[in-house]
Design a protein around this motif. Structure first.
Motif, PDB file in Angstrom:
ATOM      1  N   VAL A  74     -73.048 174.273 -52.544  1.00 48.16           N
ATOM      2  CA  VAL A  74     -73.606 174.121 -53.884  1.00 48.16           C
ATOM      3  C   VAL A  74     -74.322 175.425 -54.224  1.00 48.16           C
ATOM      4  O   VAL A  74     -75.022 175.981 -53.386  1.00 48.16           O
ATOM      5  N   LEU A  97     -75.124 166.287 -60.074  1.00 51.36           N
ATOM      6  CA  LEU A  97     -74.822 166.883 -58.766  1.00 51.36           C
ATOM      7  C   LEU A  97     -74.952 165.851 -57.655  1.00 51.36           C
ATOM      8  O   LEU A  97     -74.072 165.738 -56.792  1.00 51.36           O
ATOM      9  N   ILE A 120     -69.484 171.431 -47.901  1.00 43.89           N
ATOM     10  CA  ILE A 120     -69.711 171.531 -49.342  1.00 43.89           C
ATOM     11  C   ILE A 120     -70.740 172.636 -49.613  1.00 43.89           C
ATOM     12  O   ILE A 120     -71.825 172.649 -49.029  1.00 43.89           O
ATOM     13  N   LEU A 128     -70.491 181.427 -58.033  1.00 38.58           N
ATOM     14  CA  LEU A 128     -70.074 180.291 -58.864  1.00 38.58           C
ATOM     15  C   LEU A 128     -68.547 180.149 -58.880  1.00 38.58           C
ATOM     16  O   LEU A 128     -68.020 179.143 -59.332  1.00 38.58           O
ATOM     17  N   LYS A 129     -67.855 181.170 -58.362  1.00 37.99           N
ATOM     18  CA  LYS A 129     -66.397 181.040 -58.207  1.00 37.99           C
ATOM     19  C   LYS A 129     -66.050 180.662 -56.772  1.00 37.99           C
ATOM     20  O   LYS A 129     -64.918 180.333 -56.466  1.00 37.99           O
ATOM     21  N   ALA A 162     -64.322 175.628 -58.521  1.00 35.03           N
ATOM     22  CA  ALA A 162     -65.676 175.083 -58.467  1.00 35.03           C
ATOM     23  C   ALA A 162     -65.941 174.207 -59.692  1.00 35.03           C
ATOM     24  O   ALA A 162     -65.463 174.486 -60.787  1.00 35.03           O
ATOM     25  N   VAL A 163     -66.702 173.135 -59.475  1.00 33.90           N
ATOM     26  CA  VAL A 163     -67.141 172.291 -60.591  1.00 33.90           C
ATOM     27  C   VAL A 163     -68.473 172.854 -61.074  1.00 33.90           C
ATOM     28  O   VAL A 163     -69.436 172.918 -60.308  1.00 33.90           O
ATOM     29  N   LEU A 164     -68.523 173.308 -62.332  1.00 33.65           N
ATOM     30  CA  LEU A 164     -69.768 173.897 -62.830  1.00 33.65           C
ATOM     31  C   LEU A 164     -70.512 172.904 -63.717  1.00 33.65           C
ATOM     32  O   LEU A 164     -69.920 172.224 -64.556  1.00 33.65           O
ATOM     33  N   ILE A 165     -71.817 172.832 -63.492  1.00 35.47           N
ATOM     34  CA  ILE A 165     -72.659 171.898 -64.233  1.00 35.47           C
ATOM     35  C   ILE A 165     -73.670 172.733 -65.014  1.00 35.47           C
ATOM     36  O   ILE A 165     -74.314 173.614 -64.446  1.00 35.47           O
ATOM     37  N   LYS A 166     -73.798 172.476 -66.311  1.00 37.44           N
ATOM     38  CA  LYS A 166     -74.779 173.219 -67.121  1.00 37.44           C
ATOM     39  C   LYS A 166     -76.189 172.789 -66.735  1.00 37.44           C
ATOM     40  O   LYS A 166     -76.462 171.601 -66.594  1.00 37.44           O
ATOM     41  N   GLY A 167     -77.085 173.766 -66.606  1.00 40.24           N
ATOM     42  CA  GLY A 167     -78.430 173.445 -66.139  1.00 40.24           C
ATOM     43  C   GLY A 167     -79.458 173.316 -67.249  1.00 40.24           C
ATOM     44  O   GLY A 167     -80.659 173.300 -66.972  1.00 40.24           O
ATOM     45  N   CYS A 226     -67.815 178.334 -54.778  1.00 39.69           N
ATOM     46  CA  CYS A 226     -68.565 177.183 -54.287  1.00 39.69           C
ATOM     47  C   CYS A 226     -67.803 175.913 -54.673  1.00 39.69           C
ATOM     48  O   CYS A 226     -66.793 175.984 -55.369  1.00 39.69           O
ATOM     49  N   ASN A 227     -68.290 174.766 -54.198  1.00 37.10           N
ATOM     50  CA  ASN A 227     -67.690 173.496 -54.624  1.00 37.10           C
ATOM     51  C   ASN A 227     -68.338 173.016 -55.916  1.00 37.10           C
ATOM     52  O   ASN A 227     -67.659 172.566 -56.831  1.00 37.10           O
ATOM     53  N   TYR A 228     -69.666 173.107 -55.975  1.00 40.58           N
ATOM     54  CA  TYR A 228     -70.406 172.711 -57.173  1.00 40.58           C
ATOM     55  C   TYR A 228     -71.405 173.798 -57.511  1.00 40.58           C
ATOM     56  O   TYR A 228     -72.062 174.338 -56.616  1.00 40.58           O
ATOM     57  N   GLY A 229     -71.527 174.103 -58.799  1.00 36.60           N
ATOM     58  CA  GLY A 229     -72.509 175.098 -59.207  1.00 36.60           C
ATOM     59  C   GLY A 229     -73.326 174.580 -60.364  1.00 36.60           C
ATOM     60  O   GLY A 229     -72.779 173.982 -61.293  1.00 36.60           O
ATOM     61  N   ILE A 230     -74.646 174.775 -60.291  1.00 36.07           N
ATOM     62  CA  ILE A 230     -75.469 174.510 -61.469  1.00 36.07           C
ATOM     63  C   ILE A 230     -75.840 175.861 -62.056  1.00 36.07           C
ATOM     64  O   ILE A 230     -76.414 176.712 -61.372  1.00 36.07           O
ATOM     65  N   VAL A 231     -75.450 176.058 -63.336  1.00 35.09           N
ATOM     66  CA  VAL A 231     -75.758 177.315 -63.993  1.00 35.09           C
ATOM     67  C   VAL A 231     -77.113 177.150 -64.655  1.00 35.09           C
ATOM     68  O   VAL A 231     -77.234 176.463 -65.669  1.00 35.09           O
ATOM     69  N   VAL A 247     -71.672 163.580 -48.417  1.00 31.29           N
ATOM     70  CA  VAL A 247     -72.567 164.472 -47.669  1.00 31.29           C
ATOM     71  C   VAL A 247     -74.046 164.102 -47.844  1.00 31.29           C
ATOM     72  O   VAL A 247     -74.924 164.860 -47.442  1.00 31.29           O
TER      73      VAL A 247
END
Ligand code: FAD
Ligand code: FAD
Lengths: 306, 244
Positions: free
Chosen positions: A269, B234, A267, A280-281, B219-224, A283-288, B243
């Motif tokens: 992140v 997350l 995974i 961000l394209k 990808a799963v995007l989360i607003k920060g 990855c599995n999960y991205g925090i912007v 994991v």
């Protein structure tokens, strides 16, 4: 045409993935291990129909036997030949493929069979797309697809290949990297890139790593340009290729040279404040968001876990 | 000793525009030399120690690129298509090397994304070869090669004839000066066609069916905006992934 597959092995990387890919077309998958008897013994329990072993003489690397390997496997006449992307495996594959007059496909992710057509899917243009390729004759592929967990199977007998006629290549020494042993085997890695603004701020990353029980990695500029972390922490195609369960990339843009180092991570992140960042394209999960706000919150979240 | 080097012009894949149906377009891309090719020229200079270095390339691009980095002369194959079949590209380059006559060492950039051409090239030349090479030098009549194998580096002693696939570990540090570039343009340049190399119409057993998007989920995007909420979301996801 024969439907046998031949898999060239110099280390354990991607053995399961290659076996599974070959299974889509072959009932008989033959492993040829150019390496130690103990590697051959491990390979013998993977579920191959035959396992051949060419054990290099002491101090002689596998590549010295490329011509011999091509010679002794000539009679197998496989439809498919696979090897991993390890430098030594690629050189061995080159010799065997030339002998078998095979078409080489350079970055195989998967193999499918459709009627009597074999379709190899290769990665292209920065892993953005897959290209499906039809091949009429023998295929020799360098496999970069997913690996598999080792199944429990009965060991097959190992057939020994007599080693002779080595090319003049001798091992003179090994340069062990200092201190990266932890990074290479870590289940979790927290990695930092040029999004971090000052050397002092690395301690934010250290705190997160400690809370998450992770090793610290970085991108090349953090080492080469500003020297905030040592070379043995650099993750990427030309430095350390790692396979953690969890990889957290902080302030990293995700250039291909970097991402090639975490191809095998389970995974990925990413924490990045630029919604357009490549990572961000990829990855599995991205925090912007701003790492200076997200990282402390994430450290707290990991602390709450225990 | 006489050295032949191979260099390559490529499109940066970051410029690739993938359309909704998975097909690729390359609008107005800038070509550049492969990342590893500066390392090829450095190793060539160390091994040639003053003898001839012949650079070989396919197609267009800056033909003086290698000459500005120490090549004595350059040969370009003008009419080879290099898109589909790596084996054909490798065979064409190998035929050109044979055409250029016996060199003790042949150096090509190691592949880092698509391993086909380099493997085909090595296979066609049929000489001892090493990949992942980061340095090489002459020592007491032998060549000492350093190459990366996984996380360790090995130092190997080898004899010629030899093929090396060289890998850069950083971007080019000593770009040639304007003067070197201008001098390079005056160095000898030879053009070759496939016909001269004995390829009438390259036979290929490989054909591209289509390009498509990989099946991996996006990808799963989360607003920060709210860091605490974002991290909770997350952590919940990582928990589900198993994991944590
Ligand atoms: C910054 C950057 C990132 C990239 N990232 C990716 C990526 O993630 N995924 C991806 O699929 N591609 C990527 N590429 C593109 C990649 O370089 C090419 O698309 C592809 O041809 C594979 O290159 P390679 O270096 O792996 O191997 P090769 O193209 O085989 O190059 C290795 C060497 O072989 C020789 N060679 C090969 N072909 C020729 C030729 N036609 N003419 C002359 N010499 C030749 C050269 O010496 C060259 O240095 C990237 C390129 C750049 C500049
Ligand atoms: C031959 C060669 C070999 C190489 N090998 C490697 C290698 O092995 N490993 C490697 O890593 N690189 C390697 N590189 C370098 C690689 O091409 C990239 O330059 C490098 O990976 C970029 O590092 P970066 O992501 O840290 O920096 P950048 O590309 O500058 O990215 C920084 C990122 O941080 C983000 N950011 C900025 N501020 C914040 C903030 N406050 N909060 C959140 N995000 C923020 C930005 O949006 C940006 O995406 C190699 C290059 C060459 C030419």
């Amino acid at each position: 045409m024969s439907m046998k597959s031949l898999i060239i092995i110099t280390d354990e990387r991607r053995v399961g993935g290659m076996l599974m890919a070959a299974r889509t077309l072959s009932e008989q998958v033959i492993a040829v291990v150019v390496g130690s008897p103990s590697l051959a013994e491990t390979v013998a329990t993977w579920g191959f129909e035959r396992v051949l072993n060419l054990e290099p003489a002491s101090g002689i690397p596998a590549e010295a036997y490329a011509a011999l390997l091509a010679e002794v496997t000539a009679d197998i006449k496989p439809r498919l030949i696979l090897a991993s992307d390890m430098p030594s495996s690629r050189v061995l594959l080159a010799a065997v493929a030339a002998k078998q007059n095979a078409a080489i496909i350079g970055a195989v992710r998967a193999i499918t069979v459709c009627g009597d057509t074999i379709i190899t899917s290769r990665s292209m243009a920065d892993d953005k797309v897959l290209e499906d390729i039809k091949t009429a004759g023998v295929i020799a592929g360098i496999f970069i697809g997913d690996d598999l967990e080792k199944p429990q199977t009965q060991a097959v007998a190992i057939e020994h290949i007599e080693q002779k006629n080595a090319a003049h290549i001798k091992l003179k020494g090994i340069i062990e990297p200092e201190g990266n042993a932890g990074l290479l085997t870590a289940a979790r890695v927290v990695s930092v890139g040029s999004g971090i603004k000052a050397k002092n701020d690395i301690k934010l990353i250290e705190e997160l790593a400690q809370a998450a029980q992770a090793e610290i990695g970085c991108t090349l500029p953090i080492c080469d340009d500003v020297r905030w972390l040592p070379t043995h922490r650099v993750v990427g195609s030309t430095h350390n290729q790692i396979a953690p369960e969890l990889y957290i990339a902080i302030g990293i843009s995700g250039q291909p040279q970097h991402l090639a180092g975490v191809r095998d991570a389970k995974i990925v992140v990413a924490i990045n404040n630029d919604p357009e960042a490549r990572i961000l394209k990829n990855c599995n999960y991205g925090i912007v968001g701003d790492l200076y706000k997200i990282v402390p919150a994430l450290t707290a979240a990991f602390k709450n876990l225990v | 000793m006489k050295v032949i080097t191979v260099f390559k012009w490529l499109r940066n894949p970051q410029d690739a525009l993938v359309k909704a149906d998975g097909s690729i377009e390359w609008p107005g891309v800038k070509m550049s030399a492969n990342d590893d090719d500066p390392a090829v020229m450095e190793i060539a200079a160390a091994l040639a120690s003053g003898d001839e270095i012949i650079a070989l390339t396919i197609g267009d691009g800056d033909l003086a690129w290698a000459a500005a980095r120490g090549a004595t002369r350059t040969t370009v194959i003008t009419d080879a298509l290099t898109e589909v079949n790596s084996s054909v590209t490798g065979a064409i380059l190998a035929a050109a090397v044979k055409h250029l006559g016996d060199a003790e060492v042949i150096i090509i950039g190691d592949s880092s994304w698509d391993y086909g051409v380099v493997s085909a090239f090595i296979g066609q030349l049929g000489r001892p070869a090493l990949a992942g090479v980061t340095a090489a030098q002459l020592q007491e009549g032998c060549i000492q090669v350093t190459r990366k194998l996984g996380s360790v580096s090995q130092v190997l002693e080898v004899n010629t004839p030899l093929v090396l696939a060289a890998m850069a570990t950083q971007s080019e540090k000593n770009e040639p000066s304007m003067k070197q570039v201008l001098t390079a343009r005056k160095k000898p340049m030879e053009k070759l066609t496939l016909e001269e190399l004995g390829f009438s119409s390259p036979f290929t057993t490989v054909s591209s069916l289509k390009t498509r998007f990989p099946d991996t989920p996006p990808a799963v995007l989360i607003k920060g905006d709210d860091p605490v909420c974002a991290c909770e979301e997350l952590m919940a996801a990582l928990h589900t992934e198993g994991v944590l």
